[in-house]
Design a protein around this motif. Structure first.
Motif, PDB file in Angstrom:
ATOM      1  N   ALA A   1       4.192  11.395  -4.612  1.00  0.00           N
ATOM      2  CA  ALA A   1       4.811  11.992  -3.430  1.00  0.00           C
ATOM      3  C   ALA A   1       6.223  12.483  -3.716  1.00  0.00           C
ATOM      4  CB  ALA A   1       4.833  10.972  -2.294  1.00  0.00           C
ATOM      5  N   ASP A   2       6.554  13.636  -3.140  1.00  0.00           N
ATOM      6  CA  ASP A   2       7.902  14.197  -3.229  1.00  0.00           C
ATOM      7  C   ASP A   2       8.806  13.662  -2.135  1.00  0.00           C
ATOM      8  OD1 ASP A   2       7.530  16.361  -5.373  1.00  0.00           O
ATOM      9  OD2 ASP A   2       5.935  16.838  -3.940  1.00  0.00           O
ATOM     10  N   SER A   3       8.199  13.303  -0.988  1.00  0.00           N
ATOM     11  CA  SER A   3       8.993  12.830   0.145  1.00  0.00           C
ATOM     12  C   SER A   3       8.232  11.731   0.869  1.00  0.00           C
ATOM     13  CB  SER A   3       9.342  13.984   1.098  1.00  0.00           C
ATOM     14  OG  SER A   3       8.172  14.659   1.536  1.00  0.00           O
ATOM     15  N   PHE A   4       8.984  10.964   1.650  1.00  0.00           N
ATOM     16  CA  PHE A   4       8.459   9.767   2.293  1.00  0.00           C
ATOM     17  C   PHE A   4       9.075   9.700   3.676  1.00  0.00           C
ATOM     18  CE2 PHE A   4       8.402   4.812   1.824  1.00  0.00           C
ATOM     19  CZ  PHE A   4       7.201   4.739   2.501  1.00  0.00           C
TER      20      PHE A   4
ATOM     21  N   SER B   1      12.045   8.455  -9.340  1.00  0.00           N
ATOM     22  CA  SER B   1      12.344   9.716 -10.018  1.00  0.00           C
ATOM     23  C   SER B   1      11.642  10.893  -9.359  1.00  0.00           C
ATOM     24  CB  SER B   1      11.952   9.623 -11.488  1.00  0.00           C
ATOM     25  OG  SER B   1      10.541   9.508 -11.636  1.00  0.00           O
ATOM     26  N   ARG B   2      10.486  10.637  -8.721  1.00  0.00           N
ATOM     27  CA  ARG B   2       9.746  11.731  -8.077  1.00  0.00           C
ATOM     28  C   ARG B   2      10.190  11.967  -6.637  1.00  0.00           C
ATOM     29  NH1 ARG B   2       5.609   9.457 -11.357  1.00  0.00           N
ATOM     30  NH2 ARG B   2       5.068   7.975  -9.711  1.00  0.00           N
ATOM     31  N   LEU B   3      10.596  10.880  -5.938  1.00  0.00           N
ATOM     32  CA  LEU B   3      10.993  11.038  -4.543  1.00  0.00           C
ATOM     33  C   LEU B   3      12.294  11.831  -4.446  1.00  0.00           C
ATOM     34  CD1 LEU B   3      10.345   7.622  -2.738  1.00  0.00           C
ATOM     35  CD2 LEU B   3       9.289   9.825  -2.250  1.00  0.00           C
TER      36      LEU B   3
ATOM     37  N   ASP C   1       0.833  -1.212   0.000  1.00  0.00           N
ATOM     38  CA  ASP C   1       0.000   0.000   0.000  1.00  0.00           C
ATOM     39  C   ASP C   1       0.862   1.254   0.000  1.00  0.00           C
ATOM     40  OD1 ASP C   1      -2.690   1.391   0.422  1.00  0.00           O
ATOM     41  OD2 ASP C   1      -1.547   2.098   2.162  1.00  0.00           O
ATOM     42  N   ALA C   2       2.009   1.204   0.678  1.00  0.00           N
ATOM     43  CA  ALA C   2       2.908   2.364   0.693  1.00  0.00           C
ATOM     44  C   ALA C   2       3.392   2.676  -0.714  1.00  0.00           C
ATOM     45  CB  ALA C   2       4.082   2.104   1.624  1.00  0.00           C
ATOM     46  N   LEU C   3       3.790   1.645  -1.462  1.00  0.00           N
ATOM     47  CA  LEU C   3       4.229   1.862  -2.845  1.00  0.00           C
ATOM     48  C   LEU C   3       3.091   2.402  -3.699  1.00  0.00           C
ATOM     49  CD1 LEU C   3       6.423  -1.325  -3.413  1.00  0.00           C
ATOM     50  CD2 LEU C   3       7.216   1.013  -3.035  1.00  0.00           C
ATOM     51  N   ALA C   4       1.893   1.841  -3.517  1.00  0.00           N
ATOM     52  CA  ALA C   4       0.735   2.308  -4.282  1.00  0.00           C
ATOM     53  C   ALA C   4       0.420   3.762  -3.951  1.00  0.00           C
ATOM     54  CB  ALA C   4      -0.470   1.421  -3.989  1.00  0.00           C
ATOM     55  N   THR C   5       0.565   4.138  -2.678  1.00  0.00           N
ATOM     56  CA  THR C   5       0.283   5.517  -2.249  1.00  0.00           C
ATOM     57  C   THR C   5       1.313   6.476  -2.823  1.00  0.00           C
ATOM     58  OG1 THR C   5      -0.745   4.742  -0.201  1.00  0.00           O
ATOM     59  CG2 THR C   5       0.038   7.020  -0.232  1.00  0.00           C
ATOM     60  N   LEU C   6       2.583   6.117  -2.756  1.00  0.00           N
ATOM     61  CA  LEU C   6       3.634   6.962  -3.330  1.00  0.00           C
ATOM     62  C   LEU C   6       3.411   7.170  -4.818  1.00  0.00           C
ATOM     63  CD1 LEU C   6       6.761   5.379  -1.580  1.00  0.00           C
ATOM     64  CD2 LEU C   6       5.783   7.633  -1.082  1.00  0.00           C
TER      65      LEU C   6
ATOM     66  N   TRP D   1      18.577   0.094   0.075  1.00  0.00           N
ATOM     67  CA  TRP D   1      17.472   0.995  -0.268  1.00  0.00           C
ATOM     68  C   TRP D   1      17.873   1.944  -1.391  1.00  0.00           C
ATOM     69  CZ3 TRP D   1      12.383   1.408   0.818  1.00  0.00           C
ATOM     70  CH2 TRP D   1      11.749   2.593   0.407  1.00  0.00           C
ATOM     71  N   MET D   2      19.046   2.564  -1.284  1.00  0.00           N
ATOM     72  CA  MET D   2      19.463   3.522  -2.297  1.00  0.00           C
ATOM     73  C   MET D   2      19.740   2.843  -3.632  1.00  0.00           C
ATOM     74  SD  MET D   2      21.682   6.454  -0.261  1.00  0.00           S
ATOM     75  CE  MET D   2      22.954   5.342   0.331  1.00  0.00           C
ATOM     76  N   ASP D   3      20.224   1.614  -3.611  1.00  0.00           N
ATOM     77  CA  ASP D   3      20.429   0.889  -4.860  1.00  0.00           C
ATOM     78  C   ASP D   3      19.108   0.666  -5.593  1.00  0.00           C
ATOM     79  OD1 ASP D   3      23.136   0.758  -4.436  1.00  0.00           O
ATOM     80  OD2 ASP D   3      23.137  -1.306  -3.696  1.00  0.00           O
ATOM     81  N   ARG D   4      18.035   0.554  -4.835  1.00  0.00           N
ATOM     82  CA  ARG D   4      16.719   0.304  -5.430  1.00  0.00           C
ATOM     83  C   ARG D   4      15.967   1.597  -5.728  1.00  0.00           C
ATOM     84  NH1 ARG D   4      13.610  -4.012  -7.516  1.00  0.00           N
ATOM     85  NH2 ARG D   4      14.394  -5.429  -5.877  1.00  0.00           N
ATOM     86  N   PHE D   5      16.032   2.588  -4.827  1.00  0.00           N
ATOM     87  CA  PHE D   5      15.193   3.779  -4.951  1.00  0.00           C
ATOM     88  C   PHE D   5      15.971   5.077  -5.163  1.00  0.00           C
ATOM     89  CE2 PHE D   5      12.440   0.750  -2.775  1.00  0.00           C
ATOM     90  CZ  PHE D   5      11.256   0.879  -3.496  1.00  0.00           C
ATOM     91  N   GLY D   6      17.278   5.003  -5.292  1.00  0.00           N
ATOM     92  CA  GLY D   6      18.042   6.204  -5.563  1.00  0.00           C
ATOM     93  C   GLY D   6      18.660   6.821  -4.325  1.00  0.00           C
TER      94      GLY D   6
END
Length: 563
Positions: free
Chosen positions: A290-293, A321-323, A280-285, A341-346
């Motif tokens: 979302a710009d931040s998490f 790309s948006r976060l 659900d967190a991924l779906a919400t982002l 985490w950074m390897d996956r999401f930047g």
């Protein structure tokens, strides 16, 4: 003779006094200082002058500055800042009619939704104190806190009605509704008189509970935070005006409430969900761009632990790309979680170290976490930090000692009496740490977690990080237990990744190959899940009381994670 290297002491307070321009640059970079409607700006200034810089003043000011901007998005829909102003006025008037006023305590036991914000603003407008209760409390913890702090009213989600029945709280009011006939609710008060409320003479306080992982939760009150607190975080972490922020960390926790309060300066659109679920967190982002998490580390662990086929169902490239900032706090980042985490999401991860008592202390940004994943980074603007020995003397770089912090958000002492030790205006965090040669802070562990094994100091965190780096381990924790040969040894607990079959000896050999022999746990127990509270911290008292021959192994009287 080799020159003596002076200990690292971070102190930007003097620099701040000499160069207030740095604060202006930080505010300008965040988008806060920019041309705005002069009428709205004047009204905002008047609101802050009348209401102060707490939730009441901040959100009244936003209602003047950005009345039509979306303030909250939750499962019920969206609200603007003007909506929050109207709703909180009506609720404040209704609570005043019940006798709630300046200096009273109002307990709030709500998950992340509009009702939490409505209650917070209404209580602040009355000059009352808001006491935030852990939504994972079991009966004994809840009874203890309510009997100690004696709030005049408890505002709670309907799901906690049965739990509250065991307490002597005088009055209760339901926020989030689950049934068809819950009686009078917070929402039913919104339709009342919503004219502006007269500002109280006394500004209400926010009271945060400590995590209670090693003892009973304590109530830590805070006065209003000034703009310095926001400037400090923005000096080392991007936070921009008008961002859309998914606050997944519990709002009752220091980290969650901090972002609610930052919203009053930044005009943030707060995206809330009552319960955390990794999918659900991924779906919400994705859905709300979302710009931040805002998270606690265990939330990142749960997202990364999703099977690849479930992760593939979401536009991870688009989310990444948006976060622009993933802000983590609440507990240490275990093992190589930051890198994974950074390897996956930047490279947008920021880890904030602090405590309920001192609030923020240091921030590790993406560069810090890439170069030194186990570091806590460096203190932000306006923050002092020293590493002191048992006698209060500053230690040299590389020497581990007690961490002391000074900033504008030190708490004022527990409601039950007592507080943290203070030396020269700096408050103890309760942790042991050192400054590395790179100038970064490294946390060794809690000062009350350290054990002496065979004459050597051993901190659980180092061994936990080692276990976490084993490819078959997904979670780990260690506690000290008595040992006939060494006096004390660690007992390790691990959760294996799905399908893994590593046994105790394999894991002991792994620790032995990577750390000193005396750091190898006496035993390592494989369990299904670590006991955690709602903010993701491991409940070490339960681990210390583990018994192999009991049904579950643990005493489950502690508040558990209920995300």
């Amino acid at each position: 003779m080799r020159p003596t290297r002076l200990p690292t002491v971070f102190s930007t307070t003097a620099a701040k006094a000499r160069n207030v321009g740095s604060a202006a640059r930080i505010l300008a970079g965040s988008g806060i200082v920019r041309p705005v409607n002069p009428v709205g700006l004047v009204r905002t200034g008047l609101a802050l002058a009348r209401w102060g810089t707490g939730p009441a003043g901040g959100f009244v000011g936003l209602a003047h500055r950005y009345p039509h901007r979306t303030a909250v998005i939750d499962e019920l829909g969206s609200l603007t800042y003007a909506d929050l102003e109207r709703r909180s006025n009506a609720i404040a008037r209704a609570l005043a009619a019940r006798g709630i006023g300046e200096g009273d305590g109002v307990a709030i036991m709500c998950r992340n939704h509009r009702g939490f914000i409505d209650a917070t603003l209404a209580v602040a407008k009355l000059g009352a104190d808001a006491l935030y209760l852990n939504t994972a409390f079991a009966g004994p913890q809840l009874v203890s806190v309510l009997e100690r702090d004696k709030p005049a009213l408890v505002i709670h989600d309907e799901e906690f009605t049965g739990l509250l029945a065991s307490t002597s709280a005088a009055e209760r009011l339901v926020a989030w509704v689950d049934s068809e006939d819950p009686g009078e609710t917070l929402e039913s008060l919104v339709s009342g008189d919503s004219r502006p409320v007269t500002p109280p003479k006394r500004h209400g306080r926010i009271v945060i509970l400590t995590s209670g992982t090693t003892g009973a939760p304590k109530s830590a009150p805070r006065q209003e935070a000034g703009i310095d607190a926001a400037i400090a975080l923005m000096s080392r972490m991007p936070m921009k005006d008008g961002w859309r922020c998914h606050i997944a960390a519990p709002l009752f926790h220091t980290w969650g409430i901090a972002h609610l309060l930052f919203s009053e300066l930044l005009g943030t659109t707060m995206i809330l969900r009552r319960r955390f679920d990794p999918e659900d967190a991924l779906a919400t982002l994705e859905a709300h761009e979302a710009d931040s998490f805002v998270v606690i580390p265990v939330m990142m662990q749960r997202i990364l632990s999703l099977p690849e086929e479930k992760l593939a169902a979401y536009d991870l490239a688009g989310i990444s790309s948006r976060l622009k900032a993933v802000a983590s706090s609440g507990s240490a980042l275990p093992g190589d979680l930051a890198l994974e985490w950074m390897d996956r999401f930047g490279d947008t991860l920021y880890n904030i170290y602090g405590s309920t008592e001192v609030s923020y202390a240091s921030i590790a940004g993406p560069v810090d976490l890439r170069e030194a994943p186990t570091s806590a980074g460096k203190p932000p603007w306006g923050t002092q930090m020293k590493i002191l020995d048992g006698d209060g003397a500053a230690l040299s770089d590389g020497e581990a000692g007690r961490i002391f912090v000074g900033n504008g958000l030190l708490f004022e002492g527990y409601t039950s009496g007592g507080g943290k030790e203070v030396v020269d205006g700096l408050m103890a965090t309760g942790d042991i740490g050192r400054f590395g040669p790179d100038g970064r802070l490294y946390i060794e562990g809690r000062d009350d977690d350290m054990i002496v094994s065979g004459g050597e100091n051993v901190f659980p965190q180092e061994v936990e990080d080692c276990l976490m780096r084993h490819p078959q381990v997904s979670d780990a924790a260690c506690v000290g237990v008595d040992d006939a040969d060494f006096g004390k040894r660690l007992r390790g607990f691990v959760v294996l990744v799905s399908g893994a079959d590593a046994d105790e000896q394999t894991l002991k050999d792994w620790v032995k190959d990577n750390l000193a022999r005396f750091k190898v746990p006496r035993e390592i127990v494989v369990i299904d899940d670590l006991p955690r509270n709602a903010t993701g911290k491991v409940l070490r008292r339960e681990l210390a009381g583990w018994k192999a021959d009991s049904a579950s192994g643990f005493d489950q009287s502690e508040p558990r994670e209920d995300a």
